[in-house]
Scaffold this motif. Structure first.
Motif, PDB file in Angstrom:
ATOM      1  N   VAL A  60      72.996  33.838 -32.992  1.00  0.00           N
ATOM      2  CA  VAL A  60      71.845  34.654 -32.600  1.00  0.00           C
ATOM      3  C   VAL A  60      72.064  36.093 -33.059  1.00  0.00           C
ATOM      4  O   VAL A  60      73.191  36.522 -33.303  1.00  0.00           O
ATOM      5  CB  VAL A  60      71.623  34.638 -31.073  1.00  0.00           C
ATOM      6  CG1 VAL A  60      71.362  33.226 -30.579  1.00  0.00           C
ATOM      7  CG2 VAL A  60      72.815  35.260 -30.338  1.00  0.00           C
ATOM      8  N   VAL A  61      70.964  36.805 -33.168  1.00  0.00           N
ATOM      9  CA  VAL A  61      70.987  38.251 -33.375  1.00  0.00           C
ATOM     10  C   VAL A  61      70.634  38.887 -32.036  1.00  0.00           C
ATOM     11  O   VAL A  61      69.511  38.693 -31.547  1.00  0.00           O
ATOM     12  CB  VAL A  61      69.974  38.685 -34.453  1.00  0.00           C
ATOM     13  CG1 VAL A  61      69.964  40.204 -34.588  1.00  0.00           C
ATOM     14  CG2 VAL A  61      70.281  38.017 -35.786  1.00  0.00           C
ATOM     15  N   PRO A  62      71.559  39.588 -31.389  1.00  0.00           N
ATOM     16  CA  PRO A  62      71.226  40.214 -30.104  1.00  0.00           C
ATOM     17  C   PRO A  62      70.027  41.148 -30.239  1.00  0.00           C
ATOM     18  O   PRO A  62      69.849  41.805 -31.274  1.00  0.00           O
ATOM     19  CB  PRO A  62      72.504  40.988 -29.753  1.00  0.00           C
ATOM     20  CG  PRO A  62      73.599  40.259 -30.466  1.00  0.00           C
ATOM     21  CD  PRO A  62      72.968  39.791 -31.752  1.00  0.00           C
ATOM     22  N   GLY A  63      69.216  41.176 -29.198  1.00  0.00           N
ATOM     23  CA  GLY A  63      67.993  41.968 -29.252  1.00  0.00           C
ATOM     24  C   GLY A  63      68.022  43.175 -28.339  1.00  0.00           C
ATOM     25  O   GLY A  63      69.018  43.442 -27.647  1.00  0.00           O
ATOM     26  N   ASP A  64      66.907  43.887 -28.294  1.00  0.00           N
ATOM     27  CA  ASP A  64      66.762  45.054 -27.432  1.00  0.00           C
ATOM     28  C   ASP A  64      66.152  44.696 -26.084  1.00  0.00           C
ATOM     29  O   ASP A  64      65.978  45.572 -25.224  1.00  0.00           O
ATOM     30  CB  ASP A  64      65.872  46.104 -28.116  1.00  0.00           C
ATOM     31  CG  ASP A  64      66.488  46.629 -29.405  1.00  0.00           C
ATOM     32  OD1 ASP A  64      67.733  46.736 -29.469  1.00  0.00           O
ATOM     33  OD2 ASP A  64      65.725  46.916 -30.359  1.00  0.00           O
ATOM     34  N   THR A  65      65.803  43.421 -25.900  1.00  0.00           N
ATOM     35  CA  THR A  65      65.154  42.953 -24.676  1.00  0.00           C
ATOM     36  C   THR A  65      66.163  42.213 -23.802  1.00  0.00           C
ATOM     37  O   THR A  65      67.068  41.545 -24.304  1.00  0.00           O
ATOM     38  CB  THR A  65      63.988  42.008 -25.024  1.00  0.00           C
ATOM     39  OG1 THR A  65      63.066  42.685 -25.876  1.00  0.00           O
ATOM     40  CG2 THR A  65      63.266  41.532 -23.772  1.00  0.00           C
ATOM     41  N   TRP A  66      65.989  42.354 -22.500  1.00  0.00           N
ATOM     42  CA  TRP A  66      66.825  41.646 -21.534  1.00  0.00           C
ATOM     43  C   TRP A  66      65.920  40.827 -20.622  1.00  0.00           C
ATOM     44  O   TRP A  66      64.741  41.147 -20.449  1.00  0.00           O
ATOM     45  CB  TRP A  66      67.660  42.631 -20.718  1.00  0.00           C
ATOM     46  CG  TRP A  66      68.590  43.438 -21.581  1.00  0.00           C
ATOM     47  CD1 TRP A  66      68.242  44.479 -22.406  1.00  0.00           C
ATOM     48  CD2 TRP A  66      69.995  43.253 -21.740  1.00  0.00           C
ATOM     49  NE1 TRP A  66      69.354  44.962 -23.062  1.00  0.00           N
ATOM     50  CE2 TRP A  66      70.448  44.234 -22.671  1.00  0.00           C
ATOM     51  CE3 TRP A  66      70.916  42.374 -21.178  1.00  0.00           C
ATOM     52  CZ2 TRP A  66      71.785  44.345 -23.057  1.00  0.00           C
ATOM     53  CZ3 TRP A  66      72.256  42.482 -21.553  1.00  0.00           C
ATOM     54  CH2 TRP A  66      72.678  43.454 -22.479  1.00  0.00           C
ATOM     55  N   VAL A  67      66.474  39.773 -20.043  1.00  0.00           N
ATOM     56  CA  VAL A  67      65.652  38.904 -19.206  1.00  0.00           C
ATOM     57  C   VAL A  67      65.115  39.664 -18.005  1.00  0.00           C
ATOM     58  O   VAL A  67      63.968  39.490 -17.611  1.00  0.00           O
ATOM     59  CB  VAL A  67      66.457  37.660 -18.755  1.00  0.00           C
ATOM     60  CG1 VAL A  67      65.643  36.835 -17.766  1.00  0.00           C
ATOM     61  CG2 VAL A  67      66.830  36.793 -19.958  1.00  0.00           C
ATOM     62  N   ASP A  68      65.946  40.536 -17.391  1.00  0.00           N
ATOM     63  CA  ASP A  68      65.481  41.297 -16.238  1.00  0.00           C
ATOM     64  C   ASP A  68      65.900  42.750 -16.370  1.00  0.00           C
ATOM     65  O   ASP A  68      66.639  43.134 -17.281  1.00  0.00           O
ATOM     66  CB  ASP A  68      65.992  40.692 -14.927  1.00  0.00           C
ATOM     67  CG  ASP A  68      67.521  40.681 -14.837  1.00  0.00           C
ATOM     68  OD1 ASP A  68      68.153  41.502 -15.524  1.00  0.00           O
ATOM     69  OD2 ASP A  68      68.067  39.869 -14.093  1.00  0.00           O
ATOM     70  N   GLN A  69      65.424  43.585 -15.471  1.00  0.00           N
ATOM     71  CA  GLN A  69      65.667  45.017 -15.566  1.00  0.00           C
ATOM     72  C   GLN A  69      67.116  45.389 -15.307  1.00  0.00           C
ATOM     73  O   GLN A  69      67.550  46.517 -15.629  1.00  0.00           O
ATOM     74  CB  GLN A  69      64.759  45.756 -14.588  1.00  0.00           C
ATOM     75  CG  GLN A  69      64.966  45.397 -13.126  1.00  0.00           C
ATOM     76  CD  GLN A  69      63.981  46.100 -12.224  1.00  0.00           C
ATOM     77  OE1 GLN A  69      63.116  46.835 -12.689  1.00  0.00           O
ATOM     78  NE2 GLN A  69      64.114  45.894 -10.919  1.00  0.00           N
ATOM     79  N   ASN A  70      67.879  44.500 -14.722  1.00  0.00           N
ATOM     80  CA  ASN A  70      69.298  44.772 -14.482  1.00  0.00           C
ATOM     81  C   ASN A  70      70.157  44.565 -15.719  1.00  0.00           C
ATOM     82  O   ASN A  70      71.365  44.796 -15.685  1.00  0.00           O
ATOM     83  CB  ASN A  70      69.822  43.875 -13.349  1.00  0.00           C
ATOM     84  CG  ASN A  70      69.162  44.189 -12.023  1.00  0.00           C
ATOM     85  OD1 ASN A  70      68.906  45.351 -11.708  1.00  0.00           O
ATOM     86  ND2 ASN A  70      68.878  43.155 -11.243  1.00  0.00           N
ATOM     87  N   LYS A  71      69.539  44.112 -16.800  1.00  0.00           N
ATOM     88  CA  LYS A  71      70.226  43.906 -18.081  1.00  0.00           C
ATOM     89  C   LYS A  71      71.451  43.000 -17.936  1.00  0.00           C
ATOM     90  O   LYS A  71      72.537  43.312 -18.406  1.00  0.00           O
ATOM     91  CB  LYS A  71      70.614  45.250 -18.705  1.00  0.00           C
ATOM     92  CG  LYS A  71      69.418  46.081 -19.129  1.00  0.00           C
ATOM     93  CD  LYS A  71      69.833  47.307 -19.926  1.00  0.00           C
ATOM     94  CE  LYS A  71      68.613  48.048 -20.461  1.00  0.00           C
ATOM     95  NZ  LYS A  71      68.957  49.216 -21.287  1.00  0.00           N
ATOM     96  N   ARG A  72      71.243  41.873 -17.297  1.00  0.00           N
ATOM     97  CA  ARG A  72      72.340  40.927 -17.134  1.00  0.00           C
ATOM     98  C   ARG A  72      72.458  40.009 -18.345  1.00  0.00           C
ATOM     99  O   ARG A  72      73.551  39.733 -18.809  1.00  0.00           O
ATOM    100  CB  ARG A  72      72.140  40.072 -15.874  1.00  0.00           C
ATOM    101  CG  ARG A  72      72.295  40.828 -14.570  1.00  0.00           C
ATOM    102  CD  ARG A  72      72.563  39.880 -13.413  1.00  0.00           C
ATOM    103  NE  ARG A  72      73.871  39.279 -13.515  1.00  0.00           N
ATOM    104  CZ  ARG A  72      74.111  38.050 -13.968  1.00  0.00           C
ATOM    105  NH1 ARG A  72      73.109  37.293 -14.398  1.00  0.00           N
ATOM    106  NH2 ARG A  72      75.329  37.575 -14.006  1.00  0.00           N
TER     107      ARG A  72
END
Length: 313
Positions: free
Chosen positions: A236-248
């Motif tokens: 994968v290419v890591p993105g700038d988006t996270w599943v939730d606001q806690n950036k887990r």
């Protein structure tokens, strides 16, 4: 905060481990063409550090993997057998890639469901094989008891520890748990071994069930034709988006795949791969050589020419 001396003890403990989460892929190097892992992929984020250790008893032992080196090298083991290799990004709680040999002759099939976790990401001293949530919790509980890690402290509670070290089933939100090493490229126990949360990342549902699924099927049924062995790396290419606001848990911007087809003497016949954005409008682009794919990935991953997926294919 954990002191520098405590961090040093943690790292020394990790380096002494000869289990399945280790400083290298020695136990599963046959997952790679010419036993050579992917090189130059130095993009993992640091392992999250527990921010509040005030009043905790023996944090160096009780939080032994919280400050482990990132990425983690996982030889995926189910029972007594090794099945594939995964480079796991502690900081983003996603795999960066999984490498494996495809079962060309076997009947493809999906065995089991995604239930496994990697205990040694929690503590290096835990058992090396994949375990489900109940088994993982039991082993963490034994560790806590043996090392006087009192679970009245929230940081020592079993679910907290498991979720600190890796993504849990409930951390994927509306995204699918997208396999890197797909279950359908294997049979029986090897297929079951892919059902671990260290082999999945958040994937757009339409991409997963649509164009990416069609490419995985084509890779198994068409592109492997005439090969004695098929070495595969999916990442994968890591993105700038996270599943939730806690950036887990990070949401990849792209999924990519590379393959190396060899003859019965393990000499390369051809290579290729694919790349697709992780969106509901994804179009998967195929490449007729790994070299062309690497060129595009170096741009997306922001890595230099030392990034190589296969050694000489």
């Amino acid at each position: 905060m954990v002191t520098l001396s405590l961090l040093s003890l943690c790292l020394l403990s990790l380096l002494g481990v000869r289990g399945e989460v280790a400083p290298n892929f020695d136990n599963c190097e046959d997952s790679f063409f010419r036993n050579t892992p992917v090189s130059g992929l130095k993009i993992a984020l640091p392992t999250p550090i527990e921010p509040n250790t005030q009043g905790l008893v023996n944090p160096a032992k009780c939080l032994s993997a919280y400050n482990a080196a990132s990425p983690a090298y996982i030889c995926q083991r189910n029972g007594n057998n090794y099945y594939f290799a995964t480079l796991y990004d502690h900081g983003r709680r996603i795999p960066l890639y999984s490498a494996y040999q495809m079962d060309i002759e076997g009947v493809p099939g999906r065995e089991g469901s995604i239930v496994y976790y990697e205990p040694q990401l929690v503590h290096p001293d835990l058992p090396p094989e994949q375990m489900d949530k109940i088994e993982s919790s039991r082993e963490i509980g034994k560790y806590n008891q043996n090392n006087e890690c009192l679970e009245r402290s929230p940081q020592y509670q079993r679910k907290y520890k498991l979720g600190w070290s890796q993504a849990l089933n409930e951390n994927f939100g509306s995204y699918d748990r997208g396999h890197l090493n797909p279950a359908g490229h294997h049979k029986e126990d090897a297929s079951k071994a892919t059902m671990t949360h260290t082999n999945v990342a958040p994937q757009d549902r339409k991409m997963n069930k649509g164009p990416w699924n069609r490419y995985e099927t084509r890779l198994k049924d068409v592109l492997s034709a005439g090969c004695s062995k098929m070495y595969v790396v999916t990442g994968v290419v890591p993105g700038d988006t996270w599943v939730d606001q806690n950036k887990r848990v990070n949401v990849p911007s792209h999924y990519w795949n590379a393959y190396c087809c060899t003859d019965n003497n393990d000499n390369p016949l051809r290579s290729g791969g694919a790349l697709g954005p992780n969106t509901n409008l994804s179009v998967v682009t195929e490449y007729n050589s790994v070299t062309d794919l690497e060129t595009e990935l170096r741009r997306l991953l922001n890595v230099d020419n030392n990034f190589n997926i296969f050694n000489g294919c």
